[in-house]
Each structure stands twice: as C-alpha cells, then as structure tokens.
Write an enzyme that holds these catalytic residues in place. Structure first.
Site, PDB file in Angstrom:
ATOM      1  N   SER A  64       4.154  -0.515   0.182  1.00 21.83           N
ATOM      2  CA  SER A  64       3.465   0.502   0.977  1.00 21.83           C
ATOM      3  C   SER A  64       4.378   1.618   1.465  1.00 21.83           C
ATOM      4  O   SER A  64       3.894   2.648   1.951  1.00 21.83           O
ATOM      5  CB  SER A  64       2.780  -0.151   2.177  1.00 21.83           C
ATOM      6  OG  SER A  64       1.672  -0.912   1.752  1.00 21.83           O
ATOM      7  N   LYS A  67       3.605   5.068   0.199  1.00 21.92           N
ATOM      8  CA  LYS A  67       2.399   5.799   0.613  1.00 21.92           C
ATOM      9  C   LYS A  67       2.672   7.175   1.226  1.00 21.92           C
ATOM     10  O   LYS A  67       2.051   8.164   0.813  1.00 21.92           O
ATOM     11  CB  LYS A  67       1.577   4.945   1.577  1.00 21.92           C
ATOM     12  CG  LYS A  67       0.947   3.714   0.943  1.00 21.92           C
ATOM     13  CD  LYS A  67       0.267   2.829   1.980  1.00 21.92           C
ATOM     14  CE  LYS A  67      -0.362   1.600   1.365  1.00 21.92           C
ATOM     15  NZ  LYS A  67      -0.937   0.687   2.371  1.00 21.92           N
ATOM     16  N   TYR A 191      -1.970   2.657  -8.721  1.00 18.00           N
ATOM     17  CA  TYR A 191      -1.463   2.427  -7.372  1.00 18.00           C
ATOM     18  C   TYR A 191      -0.446   1.281  -7.351  1.00 18.00           C
ATOM     19  O   TYR A 191       0.600   1.360  -6.699  1.00 18.00           O
ATOM     20  CB  TYR A 191      -2.628   2.122  -6.429  1.00 18.00           C
ATOM     21  CG  TYR A 191      -2.193   1.666  -5.066  1.00 18.00           C
ATOM     22  CD1 TYR A 191      -1.529   2.522  -4.192  1.00 18.00           C
ATOM     23  CD2 TYR A 191      -2.430   0.348  -4.648  1.00 18.00           C
ATOM     24  CE1 TYR A 191      -1.114   2.097  -2.942  1.00 18.00           C
ATOM     25  CE2 TYR A 191      -2.027  -0.087  -3.404  1.00 18.00           C
ATOM     26  CZ  TYR A 191      -1.365   0.793  -2.550  1.00 18.00           C
ATOM     27  OH  TYR A 191      -0.947   0.362  -1.324  1.00 18.00           O
ATOM     28  N   TYR A 243       0.550   0.521  10.706  1.00 19.87           N
ATOM     29  CA  TYR A 243      -0.766  -0.130  10.706  1.00 19.87           C
ATOM     30  C   TYR A 243      -1.294  -0.326  12.118  1.00 19.87           C
ATOM     31  O   TYR A 243      -1.193   0.563  12.955  1.00 19.87           O
ATOM     32  CB  TYR A 243      -0.709  -1.446   9.924  1.00 19.87           C
ATOM     33  CG  TYR A 243      -0.223  -1.281   8.518  1.00 19.87           C
ATOM     34  CD1 TYR A 243      -0.818  -0.364   7.658  1.00 19.87           C
ATOM     35  CD2 TYR A 243       0.853  -2.018   8.021  1.00 19.87           C
ATOM     36  CE1 TYR A 243      -0.377  -0.201   6.362  1.00 19.87           C
ATOM     37  CE2 TYR A 243       1.302  -1.862   6.715  1.00 19.87           C
ATOM     38  CZ  TYR A 243       0.678  -0.951   5.894  1.00 19.87           C
ATOM     39  OH  TYR A 243       1.106  -0.783   4.617  1.00 19.87           O
ATOM     40  N   VAL A 261       5.611  -4.663   2.391  1.00 24.09           N
ATOM     41  CA  VAL A 261       5.596  -6.120   2.450  1.00 24.09           C
ATOM     42  C   VAL A 261       6.761  -6.770   1.705  1.00 24.09           C
ATOM     43  O   VAL A 261       6.956  -7.983   1.796  1.00 24.09           O
ATOM     44  CB  VAL A 261       4.258  -6.691   1.918  1.00 24.09           C
ATOM     45  CG1 VAL A 261       3.114  -6.317   2.823  1.00 24.09           C
ATOM     46  CG2 VAL A 261       4.002  -6.249   0.482  1.00 24.09           C
TER      47      VAL A 261
END
Length: 427
Positions: A64, A67, A191, A243, A261
């Site tokens: 992530s 992103k 992705y 998050y 992660v």
C-alpha cells in the site's frame, strides 16, 4: 569527522528492537514467511543527503505504500478535476479493504484505501492502456522516484492474486457503478503488480523526500512531479495514509505517512526530508509495530511534528568560515533545528580542516531547539575525538546546556580569549 546521524538512527532502532508484539501479514504466503526480526531505517534530506541504519538493503514489496505515489502520478497526468471526479479526499474511518463507497456518487472516499487505489491505478497511462503497458509505466515512474531501476516480485504478486477475492469484489463493485472501465480481473492484476514493486528502506526515504522536495528527486535532480501535486498528495496522506489510525497518528506523530503490510512505513516533512522504516511485525491496523514507535521517537526527538513551533528553519545555516589564529571559526545563523544541524554537520564532514581548533560561532543564531543542540554538541565531540580542540562562541548563551554525551563540557570562548578579526575581538 563522521556525521552522527546514522548512529542516531541506529540508536533509535536499538530502542525499539525490544518490541515483539504484532505479527507478520499471514494472508499472503511470501509475507507470512518474512523474517520478523528485520529492522531498518533511513532518512533523506531535500538536499540529497541519505542516511540509513539496520537492515537497510533488505528488499520488500511496496504494497500500500505505492498508493500515494500512483495517486500523485494520476494528478500529474490528468489534473485534479479528473482525478477527484472518481475518487474523494476524505478519511474513511474504516479498514483499508472495506467494501464501501460514497452513498451519493459511489466514488471511493479516498485513494489510500484499496477501492480508491484501484480506481486511481486505472487512470494511469490512459483509460485505454493495457495491463502490461500500464504496469510498466508505473514501474518506470517508481524507478525514477527511487533513482534506481526497481523490479516486480513476481512470486509475491502471483501468490497475492490467489487470495484476491476481496479486491475482485471491490473491482466488480467499481465496474458496476462505472467508476472503472477495465475488466475487474485486469484491474486487480494491475493493482497487485503495482503493489509488488520491490524496494528497500533507503529507496522509500528517497521516494518520500521527492514529495517533500516539491517533486524534484533530491539525488538525481530530476523534476518528476509539480509542487501542487506533492502538496495535495501529502495532504491526503496526512488524513488517510494510516487508515483508521490516521487521526491518532497525526496527533501523536504529526508527519504525513503511509504504511504497507510488508512492514514498510514512510513519512514526509515538507521542505525538509523523507523518513522510512522497515519492520514486518504489524499491529491490528496493519501498521508496523516497531516502525510506528520509531516514528514517534523520531518526531519527538527531532521536533518533526507539523504543528510544532520548531518547524521554522533556514536554508543557509553556515554564514561563513574563517581561520583565525589557528582556530577554524564557523559562523552560524538563523534557527538551529534538525535540518540546519544536519546541513552544518554534512558540510563540516567535507571540509579539509587544517586548523588546531574548531569553534562554532552562535552570535547570529536566533534560536536553538533541543535536537539542533544535541546534534551540534555530538558533532563537536566527534571532532575532539579526531584530535581537534573544540569550543563555541556564544555571547547570548544560546547553548545553555553544553554537556556532551560523555559528560564533558563544550568550552565557551569569551572576550578574554585572543581571537581577533581585523584588530577586533570576536566577542
């Protein structure tokens, strides 16, 4: 003299190494097999000075962390209006893989959750781009940000695709509301390959420093992104990058950040630096346990919180240097915080000092914060160990505590000392 910054980073790592809570991500087999003891950190200034410690060459997938940078690429290629038409900018308050969209227009709430990230990825290289062309375009862009050729971990990508049902559900939902045009499977493949780009913690520090530097890669000097794109990206990172823990993160740490992660964590301090850590153990929110604690310590020790009043800083902290009566006098100016101290120590390391004594002159310094004082004293201590006499010229006593780490004091020169410039005493 060696700059103390790598040693300071190593000290931070040793202070958080005892944390053994959390666990590695277990839903992707290659991540589940990661060594939980890995621990690294890196820092890159907007002037291109890179420092690192620990397992700084160990590679891992971005996940992530990719992103915000793909979001920045979409803004760069398409502009704000086209991007915001399909993805919002508000914090979600939900888990990163939640099956949710805005009620009114069905847009993903922000580009940091999986639904928003997949939407943004489908904008790259044009909506008609094929999977391979789009992925290669993203890989080359990430390589430019890092300043070296990055590769895709195909094993991790293939493994992750075997467990991609939730992302496939998100992609079908996005197609249903015509947010994305690609086949749902192709969107997930693109992705997932994006998330499987391999980096080390030094790459992350340089990549984040590029955002902090307004889009100019600080080591290669390449202009990659516009300043407005970097400003928008860091703003979204500050509200949604961590998050459903983003609010607490900004209150406690105060640095725009993004986690992954695989254990990576990066942060940007606009105009100053990029920071990154790597440690695979994750908390319940999917953030690195030791990485989060390291960032807390870095923010507190170095005064990096965006809301801190210590964030004023100068561009040229060394006013001039002159040799006077076998003393190397380094005249400082402005605010002495982390950025100023780092710049001073970096330059002192490069100087070919031929004098017997080194004096830091604080006569034109307006403020010295704690980390600036600690770093400059440590730099002087190391110079003393290298064989120089050391001291400070400090008529306004900006350095009230002159005790160094070894318990000795930095000598303060006063108007009784025989240092002259054009017939006038220094003090």
């Amino acid at each position: 003299m060696q700059t103390p910054i790598p040693f300071y980073l190593d000290e931070i790592l040793e202070n958080v190494r005892y944390l053994d809570g959390g666990s590695v991500a277990d839903y992707i087999p290659p991540l589940a097999a990661a060594n939980p003891s890995y621990l690294g950190a890196a820092l890159c200034t907007t002037t291109g000075h890179l420092y690192s410690a620990g397992d700084d060459s160990e590679e891992f997938t971005m996940q992530s962390i990719s992103k915000p940078f793909v979001y920045a690429l979409a803004l760069q290629e398409l502009g704000f209006e086209e991007v915001v038409a399909v993805v919002g900018m508000e914090p979600s308050g939900e888990a990163f893989n939640e099956l949710s969209l805005n009620r009114d227009d069905h847009r993903p709430v922000n580009p940091m959750i999986n639904a928003g990230a997949m939407t943004v990825t489908q904008l790259i290289n044009g909506v008609d781009s094929g999977v391979d062309e789009r992925v290669e375009h993203i890989r080359q862009y990430m390589s430019r940000l890092a300043g070296r050729d990055l590769t895709i971990d195909e094993e991790t990508c293939d493994s992750e695709l075997l467990f991609a049902e939730r992302n496939l559900s998100l992609a079908h939902m996005l197609r249903n509301y015509e947010i994305i045009q690609d086949d749902a499977h192709d969107a997930v493949v693109t992705y997932t390959r994006q998330c499987s780009i391999q980096v080390n913690v030094k790459d992350l520090a340089v990549i984040s420093a590029t955002l902090a530097n307004g889009g100019t890669q600080p080591i290669t000097g390449e202009k990659i992104l516009d300043p407005d794109v970097c400003r928008l990206t860091q703003a979204v990172m500050s509200s949604a990058g961590m998050y459903d823990g983003a609010g607490r993160w900004m209150a406690e740490v105060g640095i725009p950040a993004k986690s992954g992660v695989s254990g990576g964590l990066l942060g940007t301090l606009p105009g100053q630096l990029g920071i990154a850590t790597f440690s695979p153990r994750l908390n319940s929110e999917g953030n690195s346990v030791r990485g989060v604690e390291a960032f807390k310590r870095l923010s507190q020790d170095m005064g990096l919180h965006l809301m801190s009043t210590d964030q004023r800083y100068g561009i040229h902290p060394i006013r001039d240097v002159e040799i006077i009566n076998d003393a190397w006098v380094v005249r400082l100016q402005g605010v002495m915080n982390f950025s100023a101290a780092e710049s001073i120590l970096y330059r002192l390391e490069d100087y070919d000092i031929t004098a017997d004594e080194v004096l830091l002159d604080f006569s034109q310094v307006t403020t010295v914060n704690r980390i600036g004082r600690v770093m400059l004293k440590e730099g002087l201590r190391r110079m003393r160990e290298a064989g120089f006499k050391i001291g400070v010229i400090d008529p306004d006593e900006r350095i009230k505590d002159r005790t160094m780490r070894d318990g000795t004091q930095v000598v303060r020169r006063d108007d009784n000392e025989d240092y002259m410039i054009n017939g006038e005493e220094l003090l």
